[in-house]
Design an enzyme around this catalytic site. Structure first.
Site, PDB file in Angstrom:
ATOM      1  N   HIS A   1      99.708  21.719  93.631  1.00  0.00           N
ATOM      2  CA  HIS A   1      99.095  21.029  92.485  1.00  0.00           C
ATOM      3  C   HIS A   1      99.297  19.536  92.752  1.00  0.00           C
ATOM      4  O   HIS A   1     100.427  19.061  92.770  1.00  0.00           O
ATOM      5  CB  HIS A   1      99.797  21.494  91.206  1.00  0.00           C
TER       6      HIS A   1
ATOM      7  N   ASP B   1     102.913  24.915  90.540  1.00  0.00           N
ATOM      8  CA  ASP B   1     101.737  24.554  89.742  1.00  0.00           C
ATOM      9  C   ASP B   1     102.063  24.294  88.275  1.00  0.00           C
ATOM     10  O   ASP B   1     102.878  24.965  87.659  1.00  0.00           O
ATOM     11  CB  ASP B   1     100.654  25.627  89.828  1.00  0.00           C
TER      12      ASP B   1
ATOM     13  N   HIS C   1      92.905  23.367  92.916  1.00  0.00           N
ATOM     14  CA  HIS C   1      91.942  22.714  92.010  1.00  0.00           C
ATOM     15  C   HIS C   1      91.517  21.287  92.396  1.00  0.00           C
ATOM     16  O   HIS C   1      91.791  20.328  91.670  1.00  0.00           O
ATOM     17  CB  HIS C   1      92.436  22.716  90.566  1.00  0.00           C
TER      18      HIS C   1
ATOM     19  N   ASP D   1      91.849  28.748  87.884  1.00  0.00           N
ATOM     20  CA  ASP D   1      92.889  28.046  87.121  1.00  0.00           C
ATOM     21  C   ASP D   1      92.817  28.461  85.651  1.00  0.00           C
ATOM     22  O   ASP D   1      92.958  27.630  84.745  1.00  0.00           O
ATOM     23  CB  ASP D   1      92.798  26.514  87.263  1.00  0.00           C
TER      24      ASP D   1
ATOM     25  N   LEU E   1      98.957  33.821  83.678  1.00  0.00           N
ATOM     26  CA  LEU E   1      99.004  35.007  82.792  1.00  0.00           C
ATOM     27  C   LEU E   1     100.013  34.843  81.662  1.00  0.00           C
ATOM     28  O   LEU E   1     100.051  35.653  80.742  1.00  0.00           O
ATOM     29  CB  LEU E   1      99.310  36.279  83.593  1.00  0.00           C
ATOM     30  N   ARG E   2     100.866  33.807  81.755  1.00  0.00           N
ATOM     31  CA  ARG E   2     101.757  33.387  80.655  1.00  0.00           C
ATOM     32  C   ARG E   2     102.924  34.315  80.347  1.00  0.00           C
ATOM     33  O   ARG E   2     103.757  33.980  79.515  1.00  0.00           O
ATOM     34  CB  ARG E   2     100.962  33.167  79.343  1.00  0.00           C
TER      35      ARG E   2
ATOM     36  N   HIS F   1      95.213  29.086  76.287  1.00  0.00           N
ATOM     37  CA  HIS F   1      96.112  28.491  75.289  1.00  0.00           C
ATOM     38  C   HIS F   1      95.761  29.027  73.913  1.00  0.00           C
ATOM     39  O   HIS F   1      94.640  29.479  73.679  1.00  0.00           O
ATOM     40  CB  HIS F   1      95.989  26.957  75.287  1.00  0.00           C
TER      41      HIS F   1
HETATM   42  O1  DOR Z   1      95.030  22.412  82.960  1.00  0.00           O
HETATM   43  C1  DOR Z   1      96.060  22.893  83.416  1.00  0.00           C
HETATM   44  N1  DOR Z   1      96.667  23.937  82.802  1.00  0.00           N
HETATM   45  N2  DOR Z   1      96.585  22.377  84.531  1.00  0.00           N
HETATM   46  C2  DOR Z   1      97.788  22.743  84.973  1.00  0.00           C
HETATM   47  O2  DOR Z   1      98.214  22.248  85.977  1.00  0.00           O
HETATM   48  C3  DOR Z   1      98.592  23.734  84.247  1.00  0.00           C
HETATM   49  C4  DOR Z   1      97.737  24.616  83.444  1.00  0.00           C
HETATM   50  C5  DOR Z   1      98.514  25.383  82.436  1.00  0.00           C
HETATM   51  O3  DOR Z   1      99.513  26.023  82.809  1.00  0.00           O
HETATM   52  O4  DOR Z   1      98.125  25.403  81.260  1.00  0.00           O
HETATM   53 ZN    ZN Z   2      97.639  22.881  88.620  1.00  0.00          ZN
HETATM   54 ZN    ZN Z   3      97.096  26.091  87.351  1.00  0.00          ZN
END
Ligand code: DOR
Ligand code: ZN
Ligand code: ZN
Length: 418
Positions: free
Chosen positions: A173, A146, A226, A299, A57-58, A303
């Site tokens: 992870h 993770d 994953h 997952d 969720l950032r 971005h």
């Molecule tokens: O693709 C991914 N994005 N793998 C990860 O382990 C982290 C995640 C992210 O936080 O963007």
């Molecule tokens: Zn991961």
């Molecule tokens: Zn992840």
């Protein structure tokens, strides 16, 4: 506040669902009564709302990619009543204050239920164990580093021992860092064709093997995040046969996609673990069908355009997944005859609920009114412009899918309507 959903299909049979407060009051034919809200669900199927045990969720820290409000909106638009958010925030969710911040903010937003996952190690650095029990007390539902593997076998051993004593689930992870060697896609024919550096599937398998062996030694639970490789599925299948307390998830992108998608250099297909080969994908499908794979988690890794609109090797890893998970699962698993709708529902709701100790919304009187209505006949093209998520990063943009989320009820309240 009473709600009735009229004429929906449950396991192929038409019925009504009457909701009172946060629970289902009755399921049956032609239910009568006084209702504040009537939803006509003719032609739609009702499922227990989905539970995502792996979401990013950032917030705090990367709100330009996603925040709790936009991520929660994406969740309910995807048919999810609950999401578990990973700790690779800024600052890292490695203490109870941040756990509490996320819990409080999610309550303010009041869309999906949000359960923070705390870090196993302070700052995800792999050096010092985080205060997992204290985070659990503040509302963390599981622990994970993770984004990173738990750094060493010794750290994982200590973490699993501690977690066992406190009944905490650790989500792993799996990535052996020394094998990454600047790789950005799956090692193999397509990486070679594209001229991109590869990551071998053994990088994932070695840590799956490590964690399964440690869980076996300690008689502790471990959850593998994953899973993307054929040999990873096999390692978990064999461990389960020996009675190891291992569970695992795969993601919609490993179900629907392969590393052929990187041949266009679409950075939205860059994800960690990387999209694998058709051989791996087929093994994932078998693992889902035979019960080796317990859960489909998204997952969801939103971005910003700027994080992806760069050279492939520099681009951020991740796929925005909450709003396409059900359609990809339905199209590539149920429509293809790999699993039934009932099994897909289990993978997306009942099993993650059980692993996390949450109550799953069962579509019966007394059950929590966490309900998703889907149109199984609806065919459409995925369009990331319509995502509620700030992350438009998906390699599935423009793909034709079947199965649309139409309405999401969270504890008796309609939180999303298409
Ligand atoms: O693709 C991914 N994005 N793998 C990860 O382990 C982290 C995640 C992210 O936080 O963007
Ligand atoms: Zn991961
Ligand atoms: Zn992840």
């Amino acid at each position: 506040m009473a709600l009735i959903i009229k004429n929906c299909a449950i396991n192929g049979k038409k019925c009504d669902i009457a909701v009172d407060g946060n629970r289902i009051a009755e399921v049956g034919k032609d239910l009568q009564g006084n209702f504040d809200e009537v939803v006509d669900a003719d032609g739609l199927t009702a499922l227990p709302a989905f539970i995502d045990m792996h979401t990013h969720l950032r917030e705090p820290g990367y709100e330009y990619k996603e925040d709790i409000a936009s991520g929660s909106a994406a969740a309910v638009a995807g048919g999810y009543c609950a999401v578990c958010c990973m700790p690779n925030t800024k600052p890292v969710t490695d203490n109870r204050y941040i756990v509490k911040y996320i819990v409080d903010r999610a309550k303010e937003v009041d869309l999906a239920k949000v359960y923070p996952i705390g870090a196993v190690t302070v700052g995800l650095k792999g050096e010092t164990m985080a205060e997992m029990a204290s985070m659990k007390e503040a509302g963390a539902i599981a622990m994970s580093d993770d984004g990173q593997p738990v750094s060493t076998a010794q750290m994982m051993r200590l973490a699993l021992e501690y977690a066992k004593g406190h009944d905490i689930l650790i989500c792993s992870h799996c990535e052996e860092k020394s094998l990454i060697n600047d790789g950005v896609v799956n090692e193999g024919e397509n990486a070679t064709k594209a001229g991109l550096k590869g990551i071998p599937s053994s990088a994932e398998d070695i840590i799956i093997a490590r964690d399964v062996i440690l869980a076996e030694m300690l008689d502790a639970k471990v959850h593998i995040c994953h899973v993307s490789t054929a040999s990873g599925v096999q390692l978990i299948r064999e461990a389960k046969a020996r009675g190891v307390k291992v569970s695992c998830e795969t993601c919609p992108h490993y179900i629907a996609g392969t590393d052929e998608l990187i041949l266009t250099y679409d950075t939205d297909s860059k994800v960690n673990p990387p999209l694998r080969t058709q051989y791996d994908r087929q093994a994932i499908l078998r693992g889902l069908a035979d019960g080796t794979i317990d859960v489909i988690a998204t997952d969801h890794a939103p971005h910003h355009y700027e994080d992806k609109n760069v050279d492939f090797s520099q681009a951020a890893n991740g796929i925005s997944g909450l709003e396409t998970a059900f359609a990809l699962g339905y199209t590539y698993l149920v429509e293809k005859g790999i699993i039934t709708l009932d099994r897909l529902s289990e993978l997306m709701s009942a099993v993650p609920a059980r692993l996390l100790g949450l109550e799953c919304g069962k579509l019966q009187a007394g059950g929590l009114a966490d309900i998703t209505l889907v149109d199984l006949d609806k065919e459409y093209l995925i369009n990331s412009e319509n995502f509620k998520s700030k992350g438009k990063n998906t390699p599935f943009d423009g793909w034709k899918v079947k199965g649309k989320v139409c309405l999401t009820v969270v504890e008796g309240q309609i939180k999303y309507r298409a």
